[in-house]
Design an enzyme around this catalytic site. Structure first.
Site, PDB file in Angstrom:
ATOM      1  N   SER A  67     -49.212 150.912 -40.811  1.00 13.69           N
ATOM      2  CA  SER A  67     -50.429 150.715 -41.587  1.00 13.69           C
ATOM      3  C   SER A  67     -50.464 149.247 -41.992  1.00 13.69           C
ATOM      4  CB  SER A  67     -50.446 151.667 -42.785  1.00 13.69           C
ATOM      5  OG  SER A  67     -51.746 151.706 -43.329  1.00 13.69           O
ATOM      6  N   LYS A  71     -50.470 146.387 -38.368  1.00 14.16           N
ATOM      7  CA  LYS A  71     -51.064 146.985 -37.163  1.00 14.16           C
ATOM      8  C   LYS A  71     -51.297 145.967 -36.046  1.00 14.16           C
ATOM      9  CE  LYS A  71     -53.401 151.025 -39.094  1.00 14.16           C
ATOM     10  NZ  LYS A  71     -54.666 151.759 -39.123  1.00 14.16           N
ATOM     11  N   ASP A  83     -55.032 151.899 -23.645  1.00 11.09           N
ATOM     12  CA  ASP A  83     -56.383 151.329 -23.500  1.00 11.09           C
ATOM     13  C   ASP A  83     -57.056 151.105 -24.847  1.00 11.09           C
ATOM     14  OD1 ASP A  83     -56.060 151.368 -20.795  1.00 11.09           O
ATOM     15  OD2 ASP A  83     -57.238 153.190 -20.461  1.00 11.09           O
ATOM     16  N   GLY A 129     -69.927 149.380 -41.683  1.00 12.20           N
ATOM     17  CA  GLY A 129     -68.655 148.679 -41.825  1.00 12.20           C
ATOM     18  C   GLY A 129     -68.087 148.250 -40.483  1.00 12.20           C
ATOM     19  N   ALA A 130     -67.176 147.266 -40.533  1.00 12.79           N
ATOM     20  CA  ALA A 130     -66.586 146.750 -39.290  1.00 12.79           C
ATOM     21  C   ALA A 130     -65.123 146.368 -39.477  1.00 12.79           C
ATOM     22  CB  ALA A 130     -67.387 145.546 -38.801  1.00 12.79           C
ATOM     23  N   GLY A 131     -64.440 147.039 -40.407  1.00 13.59           N
ATOM     24  CA  GLY A 131     -63.017 146.787 -40.637  1.00 13.59           C
ATOM     25  C   GLY A 131     -62.154 147.528 -39.630  1.00 13.59           C
ATOM     26  N   GLY A 132     -60.878 147.690 -39.961  1.00 10.61           N
ATOM     27  CA  GLY A 132     -59.924 148.307 -39.035  1.00 10.61           C
ATOM     28  C   GLY A 132     -60.303 149.712 -38.604  1.00 10.61           C
ATOM     29  N   GLY A 250     -62.682 162.031 -45.105  1.00 11.36           N
ATOM     30  CA  GLY A 250     -61.690 161.369 -44.259  1.00 11.36           C
ATOM     31  C   GLY A 250     -60.337 162.046 -44.157  1.00 11.36           C
TER      32      GLY A 250
END
EC number: 1.1.1.25
Length: 284
Positions: A67, A71, A83, A129-132, A250
């Site tokens: 985590s 990562k 992939d 959102g565009a995080g991990g 989640g």
């Protein structure tokens, strides 16, 4: 739990990590599948990462989960990437295959497995959102045959997000539409034609805020998902359910990404239903 000279270790490596519920999930799975394994949490400094990865081989471990903040940092120490890990540029699972260390990212697979009676192939998705976590969902959706993705971020994050989406397009040929969250009419238009709406931001963890305005109208058949599981029902999910839409938190993603890792390590299926019961009792 049986511990003897043949017990194989797995661990989650991060900083901080002592709060993790991964040991709870995996040790339940080892026990339920009669696998001679034990799973622990290792909170390490960045300077110890190379040695920690070397220990996977040294101690013939199943592997490790990773985590934040490791990562991406772990990648140079691995022999091969799957992939999806290559597309995401991050690894959350390392598998020890006879001394070869292979990096996977099971977050996206875990996310789509937790959605009830839903497949992303041929569908349209709006992602906030565009995080991990968002990147892993994005990459897996593309690998699974999604037909359209609209990513919404705050306008101040547009410039930072675009290079990753351009790189993704170079690697896959798939163009992701990037939009500013402040443009509510565009957000409404994209949601209206979507099959899946995902909150992959941290907005809602406080139990009060929501990533979208409440005057947005959701199409009847839209499935709504939030990557947050504490609180168990975020304001975003409560709002979606009030419009009559199916909504998922989640916790399932957390369980199913663990199940994917468990299968890669042991070749066995994690008894997810049994563990889900224990998890919901713990967090609901």
């Amino acid at each position: 739990m049986k511990l003897d000279g043949y017990t194989r270790l797995a661990a989650v490596v991060a900083n901080p990590i002592k709060h993790s519920i991964s040991p709870f999930i995996h040790n339940r799975a080892f026990e339920a599948t009669a696998t001679n394994g034990a799973y622990v949490a290792w909170e390490i400094e960045a300077s110890d990462l190379a040695e920690t990865v070397a220990n996977i081989r040294r101690y013939q471990m199943f592997g490790i989960n990773l985590s934040m903040p490791y990562k991406e940092q772990v990648i140079p120490y691995l022999d091969k990437l799957s992939d999806e890990a290559r597309l995401i540029g991050a690894v959350n699972t390392v598998v020890n295959e006879n001394g070869n260390l292979i990096g996977y990212n099971t977050d996206g697979k875990g996310f789509f497995k937790c959605l009830p009676s839903f497949t992303i192939s041929g569908k349209k998705m709006t992602l906030l959102g565009a995080g991990g976590a968002a990147k892993s969902i994005l990459a897996q959706a593309i690998l699974d045959g999604v037909s359209q993705i609209s990513v919404f971020v705050r306008s101040v994050s547009m410039e930072k997000t675009r290079p990753y989406l351009d790189k993704l397009q170079e690697q896959t040929g798939f163009k992701v539409d990037l939009c500013a969250l402040e443009y509510v009419s565009e957000l409404q238009a994209r949601i209206a034609e979507s099959d899946l709406l995902v909150n992959a931001t941290s907005v809602g963890m406080d139990g009060q805020s929501s990533p979208v305005p409440e005057n947005i109208v959701l199409p009847e058949t839209l499935l709504v998902a939030d990557i947050i599981y504490q609180p168990f029902e975020t304001p975003f999910l409560k709002w979606a359910r009030s419009q009559g839409n199916p909504a998922v938190n989640g916790l399932g993603m957390l369980l199913y990404q663990a199940a994917e890792a468990f299968q890669l390590w042991t070749g066995k299926e994690m008894p997810t239903e049994e563990i889900w019961q224990s998890l919901t009792e713990k967090y609901q």
